[in-house]
Design an enzyme around this catalytic site. Structure first.
Site, PDB file in Angstrom:
ATOM      1  N   TYR A   1       0.829  -1.215   0.000  1.00 57.55           N
ATOM      2  CA  TYR A   1       0.000   0.000   0.000  1.00 57.55           C
ATOM      3  C   TYR A   1       0.860   1.261   0.000  1.00 57.55           C
ATOM      4  CZ  TYR A   1      -4.049  -2.939   0.196  1.00 57.55           C
ATOM      5  OH  TYR A   1      -4.998  -3.860  -0.155  1.00 57.55           O
TER       6      TYR A   1
ATOM      7  N   GLN B   1     -15.497   1.205  -5.773  1.00 58.99           N
ATOM      8  CA  GLN B   1     -14.643   0.152  -5.227  1.00 58.99           C
ATOM      9  C   GLN B   1     -13.203   0.664  -5.150  1.00 58.99           C
ATOM     10  OE1 GLN B   1     -15.809  -3.969  -7.031  1.00 58.99           O
ATOM     11  NE2 GLN B   1     -16.357  -2.434  -8.557  1.00 58.99           N
TER      12      GLN B   1
ATOM     13  N   ASP C   1      -8.581   5.153  -4.645  1.00 62.42           N
ATOM     14  CA  ASP C   1      -7.896   6.402  -5.020  1.00 62.42           C
ATOM     15  C   ASP C   1      -8.829   7.578  -4.730  1.00 62.42           C
ATOM     16  OD1 ASP C   1      -8.653   5.383  -8.353  1.00 62.42           O
ATOM     17  OD2 ASP C   1      -9.602   7.075  -7.339  1.00 62.42           O
TER      18      ASP C   1
ATOM     19  N   HIS D   1     -14.665   0.078  -0.464  1.00 56.83           N
ATOM     20  CA  HIS D   1     -13.459  -0.706  -0.161  1.00 56.83           C
ATOM     21  C   HIS D   1     -12.411   0.128   0.554  1.00 56.83           C
ATOM     22  CE1 HIS D   1     -14.473  -3.786  -3.558  1.00 56.83           C
ATOM     23  NE2 HIS D   1     -15.241  -3.913  -2.507  1.00 56.83           N
TER      24      HIS D   1
ATOM     25  N   CYS E   1      -6.107   2.824  13.379  1.00 60.47           N
ATOM     26  CA  CYS E   1      -5.300   2.125  14.391  1.00 60.47           C
ATOM     27  C   CYS E   1      -6.100   0.958  14.982  1.00 60.47           C
ATOM     28  CB  CYS E   1      -4.923   3.110  15.510  1.00 60.47           C
ATOM     29  SG  CYS E   1      -3.992   2.338  16.840  1.00 60.47           S
TER      30      CYS E   1
ATOM     31  N   CYS F   1       1.209   5.270  16.485  1.00 55.23           N
ATOM     32  CA  CYS F   1      -0.096   5.903  16.274  1.00 55.23           C
ATOM     33  C   CYS F   1      -0.080   7.293  16.913  1.00 55.23           C
ATOM     34  CB  CYS F   1      -1.199   5.051  16.910  1.00 55.23           C
ATOM     35  SG  CYS F   1      -2.803   5.889  16.965  1.00 55.23           S
TER      36      CYS F   1
ATOM     37  N   GLY G   1     -16.360   0.577 -15.429  1.00 51.24           N
ATOM     38  CA  GLY G   1     -14.966   0.193 -15.221  1.00 51.24           C
ATOM     39  C   GLY G   1     -14.747  -0.875 -14.166  1.00 51.24           C
ATOM     40  N   THR G   2     -15.642  -1.858 -14.137  1.00 53.36           N
ATOM     41  CA  THR G   2     -15.447  -2.948 -13.182  1.00 53.36           C
ATOM     42  C   THR G   2     -15.699  -4.293 -13.858  1.00 53.36           C
ATOM     43  OG1 THR G   2     -16.110  -3.880 -11.021  1.00 53.36           O
ATOM     44  CG2 THR G   2     -17.817  -2.719 -12.280  1.00 53.36           C
TER      45      THR G   2
ATOM     46  N   ALA H   1     -13.662   4.573 -20.698  1.00 55.64           N
ATOM     47  CA  ALA H   1     -14.520   5.419 -19.841  1.00 55.64           C
ATOM     48  C   ALA H   1     -14.420   6.886 -20.224  1.00 55.64           C
ATOM     49  CB  ALA H   1     -14.123   5.231 -18.381  1.00 55.64           C
TER      50      ALA H   1
HETATM   51  C1  BV8 Z   1     -17.315  -9.579   1.847  1.00 53.61           C
HETATM   52  C2  BV8 Z   1      -8.701  -4.061  -1.537  1.00 53.61           C
HETATM   53  C3  BV8 Z   1     -18.937 -10.273   3.487  1.00 53.61           C
HETATM   54  C4  BV8 Z   1      -8.500  -2.648  -1.740  1.00 53.61           C
HETATM   55  C5  BV8 Z   1     -10.370  -5.334  -2.662  1.00 53.61           C
HETATM   56  C6  BV8 Z   1     -20.382 -13.693  -2.607  1.00 53.61           C
HETATM   57  C7  BV8 Z   1     -20.990 -12.817  -1.710  1.00 53.61           C
HETATM   58  C8  BV8 Z   1     -20.243 -12.127  -0.775  1.00 53.61           C
HETATM   59  C9  BV8 Z   1     -18.850 -12.290  -0.735  1.00 53.61           C
HETATM   60  C10 BV8 Z   1     -18.240 -13.146  -1.623  1.00 53.61           C
HETATM   61  C11 BV8 Z   1     -18.990 -13.847  -2.559  1.00 53.61           C
HETATM   62  N1  BV8 Z   1     -18.144 -14.617  -3.281  1.00 53.61           N
HETATM   63  C12 BV8 Z   1     -16.867 -14.394  -2.861  1.00 53.61           C
HETATM   64  C13 BV8 Z   1     -16.897 -13.548  -1.838  1.00 53.61           C
HETATM   65  C14 BV8 Z   1     -15.714 -13.100  -1.081  1.00 53.61           C
HETATM   66  C15 BV8 Z   1     -14.974 -11.936  -1.722  1.00 53.61           C
HETATM   67  C16 BV8 Z   1     -14.936 -11.962  -3.236  1.00 53.61           C
HETATM   68  O1  BV8 Z   1     -15.735 -11.324  -3.906  1.00 53.61           O
HETATM   69  N2  BV8 Z   1     -13.960 -12.672  -3.769  1.00 53.61           N
HETATM   70  C17 BV8 Z   1     -13.750 -12.680  -5.214  1.00 53.61           C
HETATM   71  C18 BV8 Z   1     -12.259 -12.882  -5.483  1.00 53.61           C
HETATM   72  C19 BV8 Z   1     -14.600 -13.766  -5.829  1.00 53.61           C
HETATM   73  N3  BV8 Z   1     -15.534 -10.675  -1.288  1.00 53.61           N
HETATM   74  C20 BV8 Z   1     -15.102 -10.142  -0.123  1.00 53.61           C
HETATM   75  O2  BV8 Z   1     -14.313 -10.700   0.625  1.00 53.61           O
HETATM   76  C21 BV8 Z   1     -15.679  -8.780   0.266  1.00 53.61           C
HETATM   77  N4  BV8 Z   1     -16.209  -8.865   1.599  1.00 53.61           N
HETATM   78  O3  BV8 Z   1     -17.869 -10.217   0.997  1.00 53.61           O
HETATM   79  O4  BV8 Z   1     -17.752  -9.523   3.192  1.00 53.61           O
HETATM   80  C22 BV8 Z   1     -20.123  -9.429   3.213  1.00 53.61           C
HETATM   81  C23 BV8 Z   1     -20.848  -9.611   2.027  1.00 53.61           C
HETATM   82  C24 BV8 Z   1     -21.969  -8.834   1.787  1.00 53.61           C
HETATM   83  C25 BV8 Z   1     -22.347  -7.862   2.704  1.00 53.61           C
HETATM   84  C26 BV8 Z   1     -21.602  -7.694   3.864  1.00 53.61           C
HETATM   85  C27 BV8 Z   1     -20.486  -8.480   4.128  1.00 53.61           C
HETATM   86  C28 BV8 Z   1     -14.579  -7.727   0.292  1.00 53.61           C
HETATM   87  C29 BV8 Z   1     -14.184  -7.362  -1.109  1.00 53.61           C
HETATM   88  C30 BV8 Z   1     -13.156  -6.200  -1.097  1.00 53.61           C
HETATM   89  C31 BV8 Z   1     -11.809  -6.768  -1.314  1.00 53.61           C
HETATM   90  N5  BV8 Z   1     -10.824  -5.699  -1.497  1.00 53.61           N
HETATM   91  N6  BV8 Z   1      -9.298  -4.584  -2.736  1.00 53.61           N
HETATM   92  C32 BV8 Z   1      -7.416  -2.476  -2.751  1.00 53.61           C
HETATM   93  O5  BV8 Z   1      -6.298  -2.992  -2.530  1.00 53.61           O
HETATM   94  O6  BV8 Z   1      -7.699  -1.779  -3.740  1.00 53.61           O
HETATM   95  S1  BV8 Z   1     -11.145  -5.870  -4.068  1.00 53.61           S
HETATM   96  C33 BV8 Z   1     -10.363  -5.307  -5.471  1.00 53.61           C
HETATM   97  O7  BV8 Z   1     -11.186  -5.739  -6.573  1.00 53.61           O
HETATM   98  C34 BV8 Z   1     -10.349  -3.800  -5.558  1.00 53.61           C
HETATM   99  O8  BV8 Z   1     -10.929  -3.165  -4.446  1.00 53.61           O
HETATM  100  C35 BV8 Z   1     -11.196  -3.516  -6.769  1.00 53.61           C
HETATM  101  O9  BV8 Z   1     -11.890  -2.359  -6.590  1.00 53.61           O
HETATM  102  C36 BV8 Z   1     -12.085  -4.691  -6.786  1.00 53.61           C
HETATM  103  C37 BV8 Z   1     -12.858  -4.932  -8.041  1.00 53.61           C
HETATM  104  O10 BV8 Z   1     -11.964  -4.877  -9.128  1.00 53.61           O
HETATM  105  P1  BV8 Z   1     -12.367  -3.913 -10.342  1.00 53.61           P
HETATM  106  O11 BV8 Z   1     -12.461  -2.538  -9.808  1.00 53.61           O
HETATM  107  O12 BV8 Z   1     -13.550  -4.463 -11.040  1.00 53.61           O
HETATM  108  O13 BV8 Z   1     -11.079  -3.983 -11.251  1.00 53.61           O
HETATM  109  P2  BV8 Z   1     -10.697  -5.145 -12.285  1.00 53.61           P
HETATM  110  O14 BV8 Z   1      -9.258  -4.972 -12.612  1.00 53.61           O
HETATM  111  O15 BV8 Z   1     -11.180  -6.455 -11.782  1.00 53.61           O
HETATM  112  O16 BV8 Z   1     -11.566  -4.787 -13.591  1.00 53.61           O
HETATM  113  C38 BV8 Z   1     -11.301  -3.582 -14.298  1.00 53.61           C
HETATM  114  C39 BV8 Z   1     -12.391  -3.435 -15.349  1.00 53.61           C
HETATM  115  O17 BV8 Z   1     -12.223  -2.184 -15.984  1.00 53.61           O
HETATM  116  C40 BV8 Z   1     -12.334  -4.508 -16.430  1.00 53.61           C
HETATM  117  O18 BV8 Z   1     -13.640  -5.003 -16.667  1.00 53.61           O
HETATM  118  C41 BV8 Z   1     -11.851  -3.746 -17.673  1.00 53.61           C
HETATM  119  O19 BV8 Z   1     -12.475  -4.206 -18.858  1.00 53.61           O
HETATM  120  C42 BV8 Z   1     -12.318  -2.337 -17.365  1.00 53.61           C
HETATM  121  N7  BV8 Z   1     -11.476  -1.294 -17.972  1.00 53.61           N
HETATM  122  C43 BV8 Z   1     -10.138  -1.305 -18.134  1.00 53.61           C
HETATM  123  N8  BV8 Z   1      -9.753  -0.130 -18.714  1.00 53.61           N
HETATM  124  C44 BV8 Z   1     -10.876   0.614 -18.886  1.00 53.61           C
HETATM  125  C45 BV8 Z   1     -11.981  -0.126 -18.409  1.00 53.61           C
HETATM  126  N9  BV8 Z   1     -13.246   0.336 -18.453  1.00 53.61           N
HETATM  127  C46 BV8 Z   1     -13.425   1.574 -18.972  1.00 53.61           C
HETATM  128  N10 BV8 Z   1     -12.418   2.335 -19.453  1.00 53.61           N
HETATM  129  C47 BV8 Z   1     -11.151   1.893 -19.420  1.00 53.61           C
HETATM  130  N11 BV8 Z   1     -10.152   2.679 -19.913  1.00 53.61           N
END
Ligand code: BV8
Length: 241
Positions: free
Chosen positions: A60, A97, A100, A115, A123, A142, A182-183, A227
């Site tokens: 980070y 999500q 930044d 997120h 802390c 801290c 963008g997700t 985007a």
């Molecule tokens: C949780 C840390 C319980 C910060 C991140 C089902 C239900 C609930 C949970 C789960 C479930 N199945 C699995 C889970 C668990 C897990 C999960 O989802 N795992 C995944 C791997 C399957 N989820 C969790 O653990 C979450 N917590 O569920 O708690 C709960 C549930 C419900 C209610 C209450 C409690 C916690 C998730 C957060 C994890 N932390 N990051 C950091 O370091 O940044 S996640 C990480 O992925 C980032 O935060 C990021 O924001 C996020 C999503 O990624 P995207 O933003 O989509 O980015 P990505 O690269 O994937 O895609 C980019 C897209 O942009 C692409 O489509 C591309 O085509 C497009 N693109 C590219 N360039 C452009 C563009 N679009 C437009 N213009 C461009 N130029």
């Protein structure tokens, strides 16, 4: 745009790393994305922070330094969303999500960082939450309780509960238009928002992305392209409609 949205309607906008890519910030799952260089299990889980806090802090620190040193500017996608919030008579909420600060830099005010935020630390000992721009180390004291070893990025890791979920679901219940920008639709619960608003009924859904996300077929409308191009065009149609 193939639907009419009531001008007093509520617009909820989910954004992901793709909206910041043209500002120079890496996405996660695109080619050469963040997760192609480091395993999320090593840097973005609470277990990783216990196992190797230095590796997590360094991960980070590098991203925080990029924000502070490269000073990425919001692109026309971010700016278009700020213009929509400014000019739309109804409620506009960005649920991002991203950790930044580019939506803020573009002038958006109504933002939920589900997120967390890269420029905040909290802390584990005293619970204090504060703006933070410098590097963070295991031995950093801290400023509130003077303890060391407790400061962590204010970021939601995998397995942790995203922030302000109640407010988010309340806004989704109220939404007349849900935009997803963008997700990849890979991470839950964010990836499930489109189903939630569809089940509630009465909400138009649109995906604006570089290419189809994992949830593409769930959207009533899909528009593909960078985007910086597709978001301003869609916002102009909304404001002119
Ligand atoms: C949780 C840390 C319980 C910060 C991140 C089902 C239900 C609930 C949970 C789960 C479930 N199945 C699995 C889970 C668990 C897990 C999960 O989802 N795992 C995944 C791997 C399957 N989820 C969790 O653990 C979450 N917590 O569920 O708690 C709960 C549930 C419900 C209610 C209450 C409690 C916690 C998730 C957060 C994890 N932390 N990051 C950091 O370091 O940044 S996640 C990480 O992925 C980032 O935060 C990021 O924001 C996020 C999503 O990624 P995207 O933003 O989509 O980015 P990505 O690269 O994937 O895609 C980019 C897209 O942009 C692409 O489509 C591309 O085509 C497009 N693109 C590219 N360039 C452009 C563009 N679009 C437009 N213009 C461009 N130029």
């Amino acid at each position: 745009m193939n639907v009419k949205i009531d001008k007093e309607g509520t617009i909820v906008i989910l954004t992901g790393a793709g909206i910041s890519r043209e500002s120079g910030l890496d996405t996660f799952r695109c080619k050469d994305g963040i997760w192609s260089k480091v395993n999320l299990e090593d840097v973005a889980t609470p277990e990783a922070f216990i196992r190797n806090p230095k590796m997590v802090q360094d991960f980070y620190n590098a991203r925080r330094s990029q924000l502070m040193e490269d000073k990425p500017a919001p692109n026309s996608g971010h700016l278009a969303l700020a213009k929509l919030e400014e000019n739309w008579p109804g409620r506009v909420l960005i649920v991002t999500q991203n950790i930044d600060n580019l939506h803020e830099a573009a002038g958006s005010k109504n933002i939920i960082h589900m997120h967390g935020e890269l420029l905040k630390v909290r802390c584990n000992h005293c619970g204090s939450l504060r703006h933070w721009e410098a590097n963070l180390h295991v031995e950093t004291e801290c400023p509130d309780c003077a303890e060391t070893g407790g400061l962590r990025p204010h970021v939601v890791w995998f397995g942790e509960v995203p922030l302000q979920m109640e407010e988010i679901y309340e806004a989704l219940e109220d939404a007349d238009l849900f935009m997803s920008i963008g997700t990849s639709g890979h991470v839950y619960p964010a990836a499930g928002f489109v189903q939630a608003v569809t089940q509630l009924g009465g909400c138009h859904t649109v995906e604006l992305n570089l290419d189809p996300s994992e949830g593409a077929t769930l959207f009533a409308e899909t528009i593909y392209g960078p985007a910086s191009e597709v978001v301003p065009a869609y916002v102009d149609q909304l404001l002119e409609s």
